[in-house]
Scaffold this motif. Structure first.
Motif, PDB file in Angstrom:
ATOM      1  N   LYS A 142      40.345  41.883  42.032  1.00 17.04           N
ATOM      2  CA  LYS A 142      40.059  42.207  40.533  1.00 17.04           C
ATOM      3  C   LYS A 142      38.822  43.155  40.078  1.00 17.04           C
ATOM      4  CE  LYS A 142      42.606  38.257  39.024  1.00 17.04           C
ATOM      5  NZ  LYS A 142      43.202  37.586  40.287  1.00 17.04           N
ATOM      6  N   GLU A 143      37.907  43.120  40.971  1.00 15.33           N
ATOM      7  CA  GLU A 143      36.875  44.179  40.692  1.00 15.33           C
ATOM      8  C   GLU A 143      36.205  44.817  42.010  1.00 15.33           C
ATOM      9  OE1 GLU A 143      34.363  40.155  39.269  1.00 15.33           O
ATOM     10  OE2 GLU A 143      35.672  41.293  38.453  1.00 15.33           O
ATOM     11  N   GLY A 144      35.811  45.935  41.957  1.00 14.98           N
ATOM     12  CA  GLY A 144      35.396  46.833  43.207  1.00 14.98           C
ATOM     13  C   GLY A 144      36.531  47.397  43.840  1.00 14.98           C
ATOM     14  N   PRO A 145      36.437  47.923  44.946  1.00 16.04           N
ATOM     15  CA  PRO A 145      37.662  48.560  45.489  1.00 16.04           C
ATOM     16  C   PRO A 145      38.517  47.713  45.745  1.00 16.04           C
ATOM     17  CG  PRO A 145      35.575  48.703  47.061  1.00 16.04           C
ATOM     18  CD  PRO A 145      35.064  47.795  45.686  1.00 16.04           C
ATOM     19  N   LYS A 146      40.199  48.260  45.512  1.00 18.25           N
ATOM     20  CA  LYS A 146      41.304  47.822  45.316  1.00 18.25           C
ATOM     21  C   LYS A 146      41.799  46.785  46.606  1.00 18.25           C
ATOM     22  CE  LYS A 146      44.502  48.774  41.769  1.00 18.25           C
ATOM     23  NZ  LYS A 146      45.819  49.519  41.584  1.00 18.25           N
ATOM     24  N   ASN A 147      41.099  47.370  47.920  1.00 18.13           N
ATOM     25  CA  ASN A 147      41.303  46.816  49.073  1.00 18.13           C
ATOM     26  C   ASN A 147      40.216  45.736  49.560  1.00 18.13           C
ATOM     27  OD1 ASN A 147      43.837  47.786  49.333  1.00 18.13           O
ATOM     28  ND2 ASN A 147      43.007  49.659  50.559  1.00 18.13           N
ATOM     29  N   GLU A 180      49.997  46.435  45.355  1.00 16.08           N
ATOM     30  CA  GLU A 180      50.023  47.326  44.113  1.00 16.08           C
ATOM     31  C   GLU A 180      50.061  48.933  44.533  1.00 16.08           C
ATOM     32  OE1 GLU A 180      46.904  47.591  40.711  1.00 16.08           O
ATOM     33  OE2 GLU A 180      47.953  45.669  40.423  1.00 16.08           O
ATOM     34  N   ASP A 181      49.487  49.412  45.332  1.00 17.94           N
ATOM     35  CA  ASP A 181      49.486  50.650  45.551  1.00 17.94           C
ATOM     36  C   ASP A 181      50.283  51.156  47.068  1.00 17.94           C
ATOM     37  OD1 ASP A 181      47.588  50.737  43.504  1.00 17.94           O
ATOM     38  OD2 ASP A 181      45.855  50.886  44.820  1.00 17.94           O
ATOM     39  N   ASP A 182      50.293  50.010  47.699  1.00 19.53           N
ATOM     40  CA  ASP A 182      50.625  50.465  49.197  1.00 19.53           C
ATOM     41  C   ASP A 182      52.125  50.253  49.769  1.00 19.53           C
ATOM     42  OD1 ASP A 182      47.903  51.911  49.413  1.00 19.53           O
ATOM     43  OD2 ASP A 182      47.271  49.871  49.739  1.00 19.53           O
ATOM     44  N   LEU A 183      52.975  49.388  48.914  1.00 19.60           N
ATOM     45  CA  LEU A 183      54.130  49.066  49.352  1.00 19.60           C
ATOM     46  C   LEU A 183      54.842  49.958  50.092  1.00 19.60           C
ATOM     47  CD1 LEU A 183      55.101  46.536  46.439  1.00 19.60           C
ATOM     48  CD2 LEU A 183      54.245  45.946  48.991  1.00 19.60           C
ATOM     49  N   ALA A 184      54.846  51.284  49.484  1.00 20.77           N
ATOM     50  CA  ALA A 184      55.602  52.154  50.241  1.00 20.77           C
ATOM     51  C   ALA A 184      55.455  52.530  51.766  1.00 20.77           C
ATOM     52  CB  ALA A 184      55.406  53.744  49.687  1.00 20.77           C
ATOM     53  N   PRO A 239      49.340  49.370  66.073  1.00 22.52           N
ATOM     54  CA  PRO A 239      48.647  49.690  64.831  1.00 22.52           C
ATOM     55  C   PRO A 239      49.191  48.714  63.850  1.00 22.52           C
ATOM     56  CG  PRO A 239      49.708  51.574  66.185  1.00 22.52           C
ATOM     57  CD  PRO A 239      50.246  50.193  66.937  1.00 22.52           C
ATOM     58  N   VAL A 240      48.171  48.357  62.909  1.00 24.10           N
ATOM     59  CA  VAL A 240      48.435  47.113  61.883  1.00 24.10           C
ATOM     60  C   VAL A 240      48.014  47.636  60.762  1.00 24.10           C
ATOM     61  CG1 VAL A 240      47.886  45.069  61.130  1.00 24.10           C
ATOM     62  CG2 VAL A 240      48.150  45.380  63.521  1.00 24.10           C
ATOM     63  N   VAL A 241      48.885  47.426  59.688  1.00 24.44           N
ATOM     64  CA  VAL A 241      48.528  47.595  58.104  1.00 24.44           C
ATOM     65  C   VAL A 241      48.463  46.191  57.709  1.00 24.44           C
ATOM     66  CG1 VAL A 241      48.829  48.615  56.036  1.00 24.44           C
ATOM     67  CG2 VAL A 241      50.188  49.576  57.998  1.00 24.44           C
ATOM     68  N   LEU A 242      47.428  45.748  57.124  1.00 20.68           N
ATOM     69  CA  LEU A 242      47.066  44.378  56.501  1.00 20.68           C
ATOM     70  C   LEU A 242      47.064  44.320  55.230  1.00 20.68           C
ATOM     71  CD1 LEU A 242      46.399  41.322  57.218  1.00 20.68           C
ATOM     72  CD2 LEU A 242      43.912  42.054  57.465  1.00 20.68           C
ATOM     73  N   PHE A 243      47.955  43.837  54.410  1.00 19.57           N
ATOM     74  CA  PHE A 243      48.019  43.766  53.001  1.00 19.57           C
ATOM     75  C   PHE A 243      47.574  42.443  52.526  1.00 19.57           C
ATOM     76  CE2 PHE A 243      51.290  46.935  53.956  1.00 19.57           C
ATOM     77  CZ  PHE A 243      51.603  47.398  53.043  1.00 19.57           C
ATOM     78  N   ASP A 244      46.954  42.491  51.286  1.00 21.24           N
ATOM     79  CA  ASP A 244      46.839  41.215  50.441  1.00 21.24           C
ATOM     80  C   ASP A 244      46.760  41.882  48.691  1.00 21.24           C
ATOM     81  OD1 ASP A 244      45.827  38.829  49.194  1.00 21.24           O
ATOM     82  OD2 ASP A 244      45.188  38.387  51.509  1.00 21.24           O
ATOM     83  N   LEU A 245      46.317  40.952  47.968  1.00 23.96           N
ATOM     84  CA  LEU A 245      46.538  41.250  46.656  1.00 23.96           C
ATOM     85  C   LEU A 245      45.265  42.290  46.406  1.00 23.96           C
ATOM     86  CD1 LEU A 245      46.434  37.497  45.174  1.00 23.96           C
ATOM     87  CD2 LEU A 245      48.539  39.215  45.046  1.00 23.96           C
ATOM     88  N   PRO A 246      45.583  43.123  45.092  1.00 22.43           N
ATOM     89  CA  PRO A 246      44.440  44.142  45.089  1.00 22.43           C
ATOM     90  C   PRO A 246      43.493  43.117  44.421  1.00 22.43           C
ATOM     91  CG  PRO A 246      46.325  43.927  43.245  1.00 22.43           C
ATOM     92  CD  PRO A 246      46.561  43.205  44.433  1.00 22.43           C
TER      93      PRO A 246
END
Length: 812
Positions: free
Chosen positions: A43-48, A81-85, A34-41
């Motif tokens: 600028k517009e539209g959905p954050k992911n 921004e939202d998911d570091l936890a 299982p993977v969580v893939l992160f990037d910057l939020p």
């Protein structure tokens, strides 16, 4: 067994959804991680948005990052921004953002507080200093930090470089090496923390040497590619085409890392960005991704850059015959002739080899622990069949060393750095090379060091081997029980003394009558004195290009004499024998396990279908492709499709047998081949209970253990089904109706229509009422009849001759 802490990887976080990060995430999901893939939020539209777009574009990439496209759903999208936890639930975190030290440090400050106390933190950098990246970490995190360098594309490239810092805890490297090797199927090389590590350092240098020498000897790019590709045992895409595929901007970046960090290096002048590369990058011609680089496609025509004129010209100029004849000679003579020839192409090739030998001689002690790591890094990371040290050793260590020294002294080399003394005196000179049965040369110890003894390598019966090690050859290792020109029947005590292994000896492991005899004989022997049979092909494992073909199918050439003598009917005994052989496999009193990698086509696929169980390497390409030669599957492949359809219908409580056989019909009629073992499972060629192995070097030991497990559980062959319900003539007419539309719309030829109709007749059980009960013999007879009838048609004969002559399917 000593207690070794396993690394349990419940979940991985990948930081950065760029080209590499997204593809690493895809390969983790291929391996059921299982993977969580992160990037910057965004600028517009959905954050992911950045991540979800990256996942979508993975589905369109070629070669495909996913072994099964549907698995894209298992990558979870996240943003910083939202998911570091969510990092707290990850056992391994891989950072794969752009190659900028300052950006990486900023990100590390953000994520460090959220990492689990036990998590391994790794950077997928292609060349930045791992020690510098770790600056600012507390001691506790430093101990869990290392470099893990995947090569592009991560699913297909075997190499992963593992780079510790002085502070990295040795245990986490061992754990990570085990995970990368078995779970992700990789070849791991430990590298020192020097610029660009091992593979890119030597590989990019060898490309820069090609640039320099090609210019010196005036050799056009397309000729260079003809000379430096498969004719040298290297990747087909050779030098400049490879640069286009990798991306000229990426290439320039890796070169710049060398310029920035190797200023005191005696080869420093060679690291200058070649002007032609600089010019292409500055005008945005970055290779394949922008449509132009060293090559450019104009319509159907591929043109090549002429650097003198600065424009693209017709490509396709080839290497000189004289030089190609030299390349076919044994190594010692090959290098002697290249060096002495006055032909510019020969001089160019000698110079390129000399430059690389010079470089690895000078830098081995700095960049790697031992010579084995250099050769594997280049083989697995750059697609060479043999590593540079292997080439040097094979050509005569001392002689080559003297010639390199002469060229350096005469000012012909790219640098005047002297070769180190170990090249001429001591263990290497005495042994005639760096690879010996005792191990490979480690300059720091001035001795030959053996292979890693990590437990993960016990799973590899035949690890990739190097010339000079005298490793066991899988074609003759173990104890031979019986051997013919067609097959070898043997046992490998190292894995199990009670499981018979059968290996084919034909080209591409095609199956002719003598192979069927050998296979049957192995089953006879196993039923008397052993517990199971494993069919495993050793083809190209010893080359270290993992995963040769399982079987390209029935041996058409072997059947030709019978055809010449007795026409289409003359082939009937051959087909009957093939079918009987498959039934012998299916109903053997001991389990027959097929261990597949590479292609398993036609008869090779049918052998899988009749086995008690299948163990397949991830990169397995399975399919019934007989349509390509104008035939139908004739070895029981369609019969098995009917049986599976009947089982599926019964499980679903349905009598609509056509619905359950349609998928198999389409796969065979369109000659669909799986793009991976996971895809083969989706297509129904592998069962959910079959085992998929990610590291092809582990295929044999896993298959043998699976075979023993079946025997231990009191294996019995399946019972012969008395009545198999079929779709019958109404099913045939339904399929034919859709085929008529395809034929009339010119989507398929009249001959394609005929073949597909014959396949429909077999999978629907022939001219009987829907729901009629038939047996296996009836279905096999239908297969044989359709096969022989088609073989009698001129169009099928055209297809077969075309395939035998050109290896390509004929459309008619």
């Amino acid at each position: 067994m000593s207690q070794q802490h396993h690394l349990i990887v419940r979940k991985v976080a990948v930081l950065g959804a760029g080209v590499m990060g997204a593809q690493i995430a895809a390969h983790l999901v291929n391996a059921k991680v299982p993977v969580v893939l992160f990037d910057l939020p965004a600028k517009e539209g959905p954050k992911n948005g950045i991540v979800t777009r990256a996942i979508e574009s993975l589905k369109k990439l070629s070669p495909a990052p996913f072994a099964n496209k549907a698995d894209a759903q298992f990558i979870e999208a996240a943003n910083y921004e939202d998911d570091l936890a969510r990092l707290a639930e990850c056992d391994l975190v891989i950072e794969a953002i752009a190659e900028r030290m300052d950006w990486k440090h900023d990100l590390y400050k953000k994520v460090a507080p959220h990492l689990a106390k036990h998590a391994i933190f790794a950077s997928n950098t292609s060349g930045l200093s791992i020690s510098e990246l770790a600056e600012g970490f507390d001691a506790e995190l430093k101990a869990r930090f290392c470099g893990v360098h995947f090569f592009n594309p991560p699913r297909y490239m075997h190499l992963v470089e593992l780079i510790p810092t002085a502070a990295t805890q040795p245990e986490i490297l061992d754990q990570l090496e085990g995970f990368l090797t078995t779970t992700l199927g990789k070849g791991v090389v430990r590298a020192k923390d020097t610029p660009n590590f091992i593979a890119n350092r030597v590989g990019i240098f060898s490309i820069l040497a090609v640039f320099a020498e090609a210019q010196k000897y005036g050799i056009p790019f397309d000729v260079v590619d003809d000379l430096t590709g498969s004719k040298l045992g290297r990747a087909k895409s050779a030098t400049f085409r490879t640069a286009d595929v990798v991306g000229l901007d990426t290439m320039a970046h890796v070169i710049k890392t060398m310029q920035d960090n190797l200023k005191d290096d005696p080869f420093y002048p060679t690291y200058a960005t070649p002007p032609v590369l600089q010019a292409l990058v500055s005008k945005g011609a970055l290779g394949q991704k922008t449509g132009a680089g060293f090559y450019k496609k104009e319509g159907k025509v591929i043109k090549v850059l002429d650097p003198q004129r600065g424009e693209y010209v017709e490509s396709g100029k080839k290497a000189d015959e004289l030089v190609l004849r030299i390349l076919k000679k044994a190594p010692a003579e090959r290098f002697k002739l290249l060096r002495e020839s006055s032909h510019p192409q020969a001089q160019f090739l000698w110079a390129v080899f000399r430059d690389v030998f010079h470089y690895i001689g000078v830098y081995l002690a700095q960049i790697a622990d031992n010579a084995r790591d250099v050769d594997f890094a280049i083989r697995w990371g750059f697609g060479w069949n043999t590593g540079p040290f292997e080439d040097w050793q094979a050509a005569g260590w001392k002689q080559i060393a003297e010639w390199v020294k002469e060229d350096v002294d005469a000012g012909k080399a790219l640098s005047n750095a002297a070769l180190p003394s170990w090249v001429f005196d001591g263990p290497v000179a005495d042994a005639g090379g760096v690879h010996t049965p005792a191990g490979s040369f480690a300059p720091a110890k001035n001795a030959f060091v053996p292979r890693s003894t990590l437990p993960v390598y016990r799973r590899q019966v035949f690890p990739a081997s190097l010339a000079g090690e005298n490793a066991a050859d899988p074609r003759s290792a173990g104890n031979t029980i019986e051997e013919s020109d067609a097959v070898r029947v043997w046992v490998d005590e190292a894995v199990a003394d009670d499981v018979v292994i059968v290996s084919f000896k034909s080209k591409m492991n095609t199956i002719g009558p003598d192979i069927i005899d050998g296979l049957t004989r192995a089953i006879d022997l196993a039923e008397k004195s052993y517990r199971a049979v494993v069919v495993w092909q050793p083809t190209s494992l010893q080359l270290g290009a993992p995963g040769g073909p399982f079987s390209a199918g029935a041996d058409l050439a072997a059947a030709m004499p019978a055809f010449m003598m007795g026409g289409a009917k003359g082939i009937e005994p051959f087909i009957k024998k093939f079918q009987d052989g498959m039934m012998r496999v299916k109903y053997a009193q001991v389990p027959v396990v097929a261990a597949a990698s590479g292609i398993a086509l036609g008869g090779g696929c049918e052998l899988l279908l009749h086995s008690a169980k299948r163990v397949a390497a991830l990169e397995s390409f399975v399919g019934l492709v007989e349509v390509g030669v104008g035939l139908v599957p004739g070895g029981g492949g369609l019969k098995e499709a009917v049986l599976r359809a009947a089982d599926a219908a019964r499980a679903a409580g349905s009598t609509n047998y056509l619905q359950f056989v349609t998928n198999s019909f389409t796969n065979a009629a369109m000659a669909k081949v799986s793009s991976s073992a996971l895809d083969a499972r989706e297509m129904g060629y592998l069962k959910p209970s079959d085992t998929i192995v990610y590291n092809v070097h582990e295929l044999l030991s896993v298959a043998v253990r699976e075979a023993r497990a079946l025997a231990d559980a009191g294996y019995r062959p399946p019972l012969k089904p008395a009545g198999i319900p079929v779709a019958g003539r109404s099913g045939i007419s339904t399929i034919k109706a859709s085929l008529v539309n395809m034929r009339d719309g010119n989507f398929i030829s009249a001959h394609d229509f005929l073949i597909a109709s014959r396949i429909a007749e077999v999978v629907c059980g022939g001219d009987v009422e829907a729901g009629s009960l038939v047996d296996e013999e009836w279905l096999l007879t239908l297969e044989r009849r359709a096969f022989i009838e088609l073989l009698g048609t001129p169009k099928t004969q055209e297809r077969i001759m075309g395939m035998l002559q050109t290896g390509k399917p004929v459309r008619n």
